[in-house]
Design a protein around this motif. Structure first.
Motif, PDB file in Angstrom:
ATOM      1  N   LEU A 246       0.837  -1.200   0.000  1.00 51.02           N
ATOM      2  CA  LEU A 246       0.000   0.000   0.000  1.00 51.02           C
ATOM      3  C   LEU A 246       0.876   1.256   0.000  1.00 51.02           C
ATOM      4  O   LEU A 246       0.646   2.195  -0.768  1.00 51.02           O
ATOM      5  CB  LEU A 246      -0.913  -0.022   1.223  1.00 51.02           C
ATOM      6  N   MET A 249       2.337   2.163  -3.085  1.00 51.73           N
ATOM      7  CA  MET A 249       1.421   2.739  -4.075  1.00 51.73           C
ATOM      8  C   MET A 249       1.130   4.214  -3.834  1.00 51.73           C
ATOM      9  O   MET A 249       0.487   4.850  -4.655  1.00 51.73           O
ATOM     10  CB  MET A 249       0.077   2.008  -4.020  1.00 51.73           C
ATOM     11  N   PRO A 251       1.335   7.913  -4.090  1.00 51.59           N
ATOM     12  CA  PRO A 251       2.060   8.720  -5.074  1.00 51.59           C
ATOM     13  C   PRO A 251       3.001   9.698  -4.398  1.00 51.59           C
ATOM     14  O   PRO A 251       2.704  10.264  -3.354  1.00 51.59           O
ATOM     15  CB  PRO A 251       0.959   9.462  -5.818  1.00 51.59           C
ATOM     16  N   ILE A 253       3.874  12.623  -5.253  1.00 55.45           N
ATOM     17  CA  ILE A 253       3.478  14.035  -5.203  1.00 55.45           C
ATOM     18  C   ILE A 253       2.651  14.316  -3.950  1.00 55.45           C
ATOM     19  O   ILE A 253       2.697  15.405  -3.393  1.00 55.45           O
ATOM     20  CB  ILE A 253       2.714  14.444  -6.492  1.00 55.45           C
ATOM     21  N   VAL A 254       1.912  13.302  -3.477  1.00 56.36           N
ATOM     22  CA  VAL A 254       1.124  13.483  -2.259  1.00 56.36           C
ATOM     23  C   VAL A 254       2.056  13.685  -1.064  1.00 56.36           C
ATOM     24  O   VAL A 254       1.807  14.517  -0.197  1.00 56.36           O
ATOM     25  CB  VAL A 254       0.200  12.270  -2.038  1.00 56.36           C
ATOM     26  N   LEU A 255       3.153  12.911  -1.040  1.00 58.27           N
ATOM     27  CA  LEU A 255       4.091  13.039   0.072  1.00 58.27           C
ATOM     28  C   LEU A 255       4.984  14.264  -0.096  1.00 58.27           C
ATOM     29  O   LEU A 255       5.414  14.868   0.883  1.00 58.27           O
ATOM     30  CB  LEU A 255       4.976  11.801   0.155  1.00 58.27           C
ATOM     31  N   LEU A 257       4.475  17.214  -0.986  1.00 54.79           N
ATOM     32  CA  LEU A 257       3.979  18.502  -0.494  1.00 54.79           C
ATOM     33  C   LEU A 257       4.275  18.697   1.000  1.00 54.79           C
ATOM     34  O   LEU A 257       4.929  19.678   1.365  1.00 54.79           O
ATOM     35  CB  LEU A 257       2.486  18.595  -0.806  1.00 54.79           C
ATOM     36  N   PRO A 258       3.848  17.755   1.876  1.00 55.65           N
ATOM     37  CA  PRO A 258       4.209  17.939   3.288  1.00 55.65           C
ATOM     38  C   PRO A 258       5.712  17.873   3.535  1.00 55.65           C
ATOM     39  O   PRO A 258       6.223  18.594   4.396  1.00 55.65           O
ATOM     40  CB  PRO A 258       3.497  16.799   4.009  1.00 55.65           C
TER      41      PRO A 258
ATOM     42  N   LEU B  43       1.364  11.957   5.468  1.00 58.36           N
ATOM     43  CA  LEU B  43      -0.029  11.714   5.083  1.00 58.36           C
ATOM     44  C   LEU B  43      -0.977  12.396   6.061  1.00 58.36           C
ATOM     45  O   LEU B  43      -1.946  13.040   5.649  1.00 58.36           O
ATOM     46  CB  LEU B  43      -0.314  10.212   5.042  1.00 58.36           C
ATOM     47  N   ILE B  46      -0.943  16.019   5.462  1.00 57.51           N
ATOM     48  CA  ILE B  46      -1.660  16.485   4.282  1.00 57.51           C
ATOM     49  C   ILE B  46      -3.157  16.587   4.575  1.00 57.51           C
ATOM     50  O   ILE B  46      -3.824  17.501   4.110  1.00 57.51           O
ATOM     51  CB  ILE B  46      -1.351  15.579   3.079  1.00 57.51           C
ATOM     52  N   ILE B 346      -2.874   1.855 -11.099  1.00 55.85           N
ATOM     53  CA  ILE B 346      -2.628   2.694  -9.925  1.00 55.85           C
ATOM     54  C   ILE B 346      -1.452   3.618 -10.167  1.00 55.85           C
ATOM     55  O   ILE B 346      -1.496   4.816  -9.873  1.00 55.85           O
ATOM     56  CB  ILE B 346      -2.397   1.811  -8.689  1.00 55.85           C
ATOM     57  N   ASN B 350      -1.084   7.707 -10.528  1.00 57.05           N
ATOM     58  CA  ASN B 350      -0.204   8.488  -9.657  1.00 57.05           C
ATOM     59  C   ASN B 350       0.852   9.289 -10.389  1.00 57.05           C
ATOM     60  O   ASN B 350       1.581  10.047  -9.771  1.00 57.05           O
ATOM     61  CB  ASN B 350       0.563   7.547  -8.716  1.00 57.05           C
ATOM     62  N   LYS B 351       0.966   9.066 -11.687  1.00 54.72           N
ATOM     63  CA  LYS B 351       2.092   9.622 -12.430  1.00 54.72           C
ATOM     64  C   LYS B 351       2.071  11.137 -12.443  1.00 54.72           C
ATOM     65  O   LYS B 351       1.042  11.750 -12.703  1.00 54.72           O
ATOM     66  CB  LYS B 351       2.029   9.099 -13.869  1.00 54.72           C
ATOM     67  N   THR B 369      -2.763  14.594 -10.266  1.00 55.98           N
ATOM     68  CA  THR B 369      -1.454  14.787  -9.637  1.00 55.98           C
ATOM     69  C   THR B 369      -0.834  16.115 -10.061  1.00 55.98           C
ATOM     70  O   THR B 369      -0.232  16.797  -9.241  1.00 55.98           O
ATOM     71  CB  THR B 369      -0.498  13.650 -10.007  1.00 55.98           C
ATOM     72  N   VAL B 372      -2.238  18.922  -8.077  1.00 55.91           N
ATOM     73  CA  VAL B 372      -1.650  19.158  -6.753  1.00 55.91           C
ATOM     74  C   VAL B 372      -0.574  20.219  -6.871  1.00 55.91           C
ATOM     75  O   VAL B 372      -0.563  21.223  -6.147  1.00 55.91           O
ATOM     76  CB  VAL B 372      -1.020  17.861  -6.181  1.00 55.91           C
ATOM     77  N   GLY B 385      -3.822  22.549  -2.764  1.00 53.33           N
ATOM     78  CA  GLY B 385      -2.988  21.443  -3.240  1.00 53.33           C
ATOM     79  C   GLY B 385      -3.159  20.224  -2.356  1.00 53.33           C
ATOM     80  O   GLY B 385      -3.331  19.100  -2.848  1.00 53.33           O
ATOM     81  N   ALA B 386      -3.140  20.452  -1.054  1.00 52.64           N
ATOM     82  CA  ALA B 386      -3.306  19.346  -0.115  1.00 52.64           C
ATOM     83  C   ALA B 386      -4.669  18.702  -0.277  1.00 52.64           C
ATOM     84  O   ALA B 386      -4.803  17.476  -0.178  1.00 52.64           O
ATOM     85  CB  ALA B 386      -3.120  19.845   1.310  1.00 52.64           C
ATOM     86  N   ALA B 389      -4.495  16.407  -3.046  1.00 52.91           N
ATOM     87  CA  ALA B 389      -3.738  15.229  -2.633  1.00 52.91           C
ATOM     88  C   ALA B 389      -4.613  14.283  -1.815  1.00 52.91           C
ATOM     89  O   ALA B 389      -4.526  13.063  -1.961  1.00 52.91           O
ATOM     90  CB  ALA B 389      -2.514  15.651  -1.826  1.00 52.91           C
ATOM     91  N   ILE B 392      -6.757  12.382  -4.159  1.00 53.20           N
ATOM     92  CA  ILE B 392      -5.975  11.310  -4.789  1.00 53.20           C
ATOM     93  C   ILE B 392      -5.822  10.138  -3.838  1.00 53.20           C
ATOM     94  O   ILE B 392      -6.010   8.983  -4.210  1.00 53.20           O
ATOM     95  CB  ILE B 392      -4.577  11.831  -5.191  1.00 53.20           C
ATOM     96  N   PHE B 393      -5.503  10.462  -2.604  1.00 54.60           N
ATOM     97  CA  PHE B 393      -5.276   9.389  -1.638  1.00 54.60           C
ATOM     98  C   PHE B 393      -6.539   8.557  -1.430  1.00 54.60           C
ATOM     99  O   PHE B 393      -6.471   7.336  -1.322  1.00 54.60           O
ATOM    100  CB  PHE B 393      -4.789   9.981  -0.312  1.00 54.60           C
ATOM    101  N   LEU B 396      -6.975   6.282  -4.244  1.00 50.37           N
ATOM    102  CA  LEU B 396      -5.971   5.233  -4.119  1.00 50.37           C
ATOM    103  C   LEU B 396      -6.429   4.150  -3.147  1.00 50.37           C
ATOM    104  O   LEU B 396      -6.253   2.957  -3.406  1.00 50.37           O
ATOM    105  CB  LEU B 396      -4.678   5.863  -3.632  1.00 50.37           C
ATOM    106  N   LEU B 397      -7.032   4.583  -2.040  1.00 51.03           N
ATOM    107  CA  LEU B 397      -7.511   3.602  -1.069  1.00 51.03           C
ATOM    108  C   LEU B 397      -8.546   2.690  -1.707  1.00 51.03           C
ATOM    109  O   LEU B 397      -8.529   1.469  -1.502  1.00 51.03           O
ATOM    110  CB  LEU B 397      -8.121   4.313   0.137  1.00 51.03           C
TER     111      LEU B 397
END
Lengths: 409, 413
Positions: A246, A249, A251, A253-255, A257-258, B43, B46, B346, B350-351, B369, B372, B385-386, B389, B392-393, B396-397
């Protein structure tokens, strides 16, 4: 559809398609090689191919004289299209006659020779399912080789050749990738400028040691983890194994930012230390996933024998499991090295100071209207060559490592 | 002693098992620690940020900034502090300036807000409005060289304290970010682009990968070379190949355009990465080009492990090549194809890098993406942006749940 299965229909159809593809190929190859314009004409090349496809059909028991007679008789069609519509390959007005002749010879050989092989299984009359499909597969295979080789090679060819030219040559004729060998070392001017004026030597070094440190750190963390997940029994093993996947998977770009925010606030942004801190974390899940697959495949008996002989678990790992897993470690290292070497997003977001750039970040900084394109492409070549050399040299490890459990892109 | 007689295994965890579990957790601990530091915490962050009204400029909390200089002559000789609020809008409370006066500097007259004890100076300035500047003068006399004293004064940096409202840590929340992200048509557009890119990119890469694998699934001279060559797009750094594509397809001086014009396909040059539907198709083609090697590698590995007996039996029964492919190879490959499809789906979803480098998200290629980045850095609205994100998350789940449902049957994970 039924008519297609007859040799004298299938042969010309395959011949027409193949010859058309070859006409395009000849034009692309010789335009790129000489910089002179060549144009494939659809109708003449199709007609000519159909004719070739017809005469190349195996004789199917017909007398030789009849076969030659037919072929000559049917030659009327290509000759007529040639007279009314032109040749299969036509040069632009300024294209030299030599280039056209060479392109024509290439075109003729590349159309006729493989076509003969493709049509070998077809009879003149009605073909069985086997014969027909065999011919189709031969055509598709040849087409596939040409197609894939072309689409892979062209961008890399353009990359290398652009880096060897200069701005005015590029603007004058974008097609011209021929190299003026008389310039000697002058051809590599963009490269020497990158190394002398743009500091690419130091970028190369930075990228290299960041990648090596990333590999070492990744292995340090992922070997014990992968071993535990693969070979030890404990509660929550499955959940853990899934959460690896998980995390793998999530992405970037999500990480990013923080991470950007935290790094800005703690002053870790713009430091190599910050990069070295963050890269292994992006690769640890991959490495864990690949290694656990490999550890699972190791025979349990060897380890048990070690345990029986009085080693403890850690000694077993060190003295038995790791030496056995060396090939897997090599491929994981290579893969992680590749990820770290090619990483762009984090380097782009976190590094602003040119003295700390990695190679990919350095290339990104070349992307401006003030810097000529050949520098950008030379930078791309500098980044690509080491990883390619490493990859080709150790290809067997690499392909094994890639299939060992990673589908990450 | 009693258990030895019974034929059932022990139900409770034995000491050996406990030791093994302890060792396992010991081995896992460093990994868990570092991964949760760098994955789980961001995470959570965010999610937190996505409910905050925060822009790029708010990353540095508002703070008082002071510069000091020695000015004037004789009676007018003074140390001047210029103080300003780094934020244009936020109030800073309890601003205190403290500084050390070097030896040889005697204070004649101070500001009423300042207290001097021995050589240390402390001034309580109270509140500082957003964007406000203030000046503070301490009149002094200098014994000795003026230049040396000036240097000494300027070398001792004044320390500033003050508490401003830090948007990151206070308890102000908003739903504006999400409102902005889900804002009607734009969001649907982004979602549509993402879905097109993901689905076509994934399926395309699989189809081309399958084709390439079929080509190379036989022994011939040069097979190794071709296999190596076909992996190039995947192995090369994305930045190198993306720029090579951009230059190849440049509308003014790109070779592809020159070639197409010479070949008579088009009259005018085509702006491949700049026109609306074409740019999306081009980035999708790039995605397929870059990732077909990966599918090809996996499919080839699976093909080579298929038992050849089956094909021999099919030959005996008179199956044609296409029949063999359709009725033998495809069912055998279905497992790896579906796993690849899910994983690639997936990861294509995410690309980010590819589109960012090719078009920067312009010309109708903005995926989630890229959005973001666009919201956080181009529009400087980190909160929005967050929020993207977070969206997206959540997607993804959903994918992951689907994936595990499926995978547990497929691969026994």
């Amino acid at each position: 559809m039924g008519a297609l299965r007859i040799g004298y229909v299938a042969g010309p159809v395959i011949g027409a398609l193949w010859t058309f593809v070859m006409a395009i190929l000849a034009c692309v190859v010789f335009s790129f090689a000489s910089g002179e314009g060549l144009r494939p004409l659809m109708l003449p090349s199709l007609v000519m191919g159909a004719w070739l496809g017809f005469i190349w059909l195996p004789d199917g028991g017909r007398p030789r004289a009849q076969r030659i007679g037919w072929s000559v008789a049917v030659a009327v069609f290509p000759v007529l299209t040639f007279i009314f519509l032109g040749l299969a390959i036509e040069g632009a007005p300024e294209t030299s006659i030599t280039t056209q002749v060479i392109a024509w010879i290439f075109f003729a050989v590349a159309s006729a020779w493989p076509l003969e092989v493709m049509l070998r299984p077809l009879p003149f009359g009605r073909a069985t399912r086997h014969e027909f499909e065999d011919a189709v597969i031969r055509f598709l295979t040849s087409f596939g080789y040409v197609f894939f080789t072309a689409i892979v090679a062209i961008p890399f060819y353009v990359m290398v050749m652009t880096s060897l030219k200069n701005q005015s040559e590029l603007l004058q004729n974008p097609l011209d990738f021929s190299i003026d060998l008389s310039k000697g070392w002058g051809l590599f001017r963009s490269y020497s400028e990158l190394f002398l004026d743009f500091n690419f030597g130091s970028y190369l070094l930075t990228s290299f040691y960041i990648s090596v440190i990333t590999v070492v750190l990744t292995l340090l963390f992922s070997i014990p983890g992968a071993y535990a997940v693969a070979l030890l029994r404990f509660k929550g093993r499955q959940a853990f194994s899934r959460s690896i996947l998980l995390i793998y998977m999530v992405p970037m770009i999500v990480l990013a930012l923080p991470i950007y925010i935290v790094f800005s606030m703690t002053g870790l942004r713009n430091t190599i230390f910050g990069i070295v801190l963050i890269y292994p974390v992006t690769t640890i899940p991959v490495a864990l996933y690949m290694l656990q697959g490999y550890f699972r495949g190791l025979p349990a008996e060897v380890e048990e024998a070690g345990l029986m002989d009085g080693l403890n678990r850690l000694q077993v790992i060190w003295k038995i499991t790791l030496p056995l897993a060396l090939p897997a470690l090599a491929s994981v290292s290579l893969y992680v090295f590749m990820i770290a070497w090619n990483e762009f997003l984090l380097a782009f977001m976190l590094l602003d100071d040119p003295s700390k750039f990695t190679l990919t970040r350095g290339i990104a900084s070349l992307d401006s209207s003030e810097i000529p394109r050949q520098h950008l492409m030379a930078g791309a070549v500098i980044a690509t060559v080491p990883i390619m050399a490493l990859f080709l040299g150790l290809e067997r490890f690499m392909t094994k490592g890639l299939t060992a459990g990673s589908v990450k892109g | 002693m009693t258990d030895i007689q019974s034929s059932e295994p022990p139900k409770s965890t034995g000491p050996l098992e406990k030791r093994e579990a302890r060792l396992a957790w010991g081995l896992l601990f460093p990994t868990i620690a570092i991964v949760s530091m760098v994955v789980i915490l961001p995470l959570l962050a965010i999610f937190w940020i996505s409910f905050k009204p925060i822009g790029l400029a708010d990353l540095r909390p508002p703070a008082p900034v002071a510069r000091e200089a020695l000015r004037g002559d004789g009676d007018d000789l003074r140390i001047e502090y210029r103080i300003r609020n780094s934020s244009q809008s936020e109030v800073i409370r309890n601003v205190v300036l403290s500084d050390i006066l070097p030896a040889g500097v005697d204070v004649r007259e101070t500001d009423e807000r300042c207290v001097i004890s021995q050589s240390s100076l402390e001034c309580a300035l109270g509140e500082l409005e957003g964007g406000k500047r203030e000046r503070l003068s301490i009149f002094v006399t200098i014994a000795g060289d003026r230049d040396a004293a000036e240097e000494a004064i300027e070398n001792s940096e004044p320390r500033m304290e003050g508490s401003g409202r830090n948007i990151l840590t206070n308890s102000e929340f908003t739903l504006a970010n999400f409102a902005r992200v889900f804002n009607g048509e734009e969001f649907m557009g982004v979602l549509g682009v993402t879905l097109f890119y993901t689905i076509v990119g994934t399926v395309g890469a699989l189809v081309f990968g399958l084709f390439a694998a079929l080509l190379l699934n036989k022994e011939f001279r040069g097979q190794g070379v071709l296999r190596g060559l076909y992996l190039f797009p995947y192995v090369a750094p994305v930045i190198a190949v993306a720029f090579a594509w951009v230059i190849l397809f440049d509308p003014f001086s790109g070779s592809a355009n020159a070639l197409l014009v010479q070949m008579g396909v088009t009259e005018n040059t085509i702006n491949f990465f700049g026109e609306k539907p074409l740019a999306l198709i081009m980035v999708t083609v790039f995605e397929i080009w870059r990732y077909f090697p990966l599918s090809f590698l996996f499919i080839l590995a699976r093909m080579q492990s298929i038992d050849t007996d089956m094909y021999e039996a099919a030959d005996m029964d008179g199956a044609s090549p296409f029949q063999k492919f359709w009725y033998l190879s495809v069912p055998q490959l279905l497992g790896i194809l579906s796993v690849l499809f899910l994983l690639r789906f997936i990861w294509t979803f995410n690309k980010f890098d590819d589109i960012f480098l090719l078009t920067g998200g312009n010309a109708g290629t903005r995926t989630l993406t890229v959005n973001v980045y666009e919201q956080a850095f181009a529009v400087s609205n980190i909160g929005a942006g967050a929020a993207v994100a977070v969206v997206i998350f959540c997607c993804l789940l959903v994918f992951a749940i689907f994936f595990f449902r499926f995978m547990s049957q497929e691969e026994g994970l």
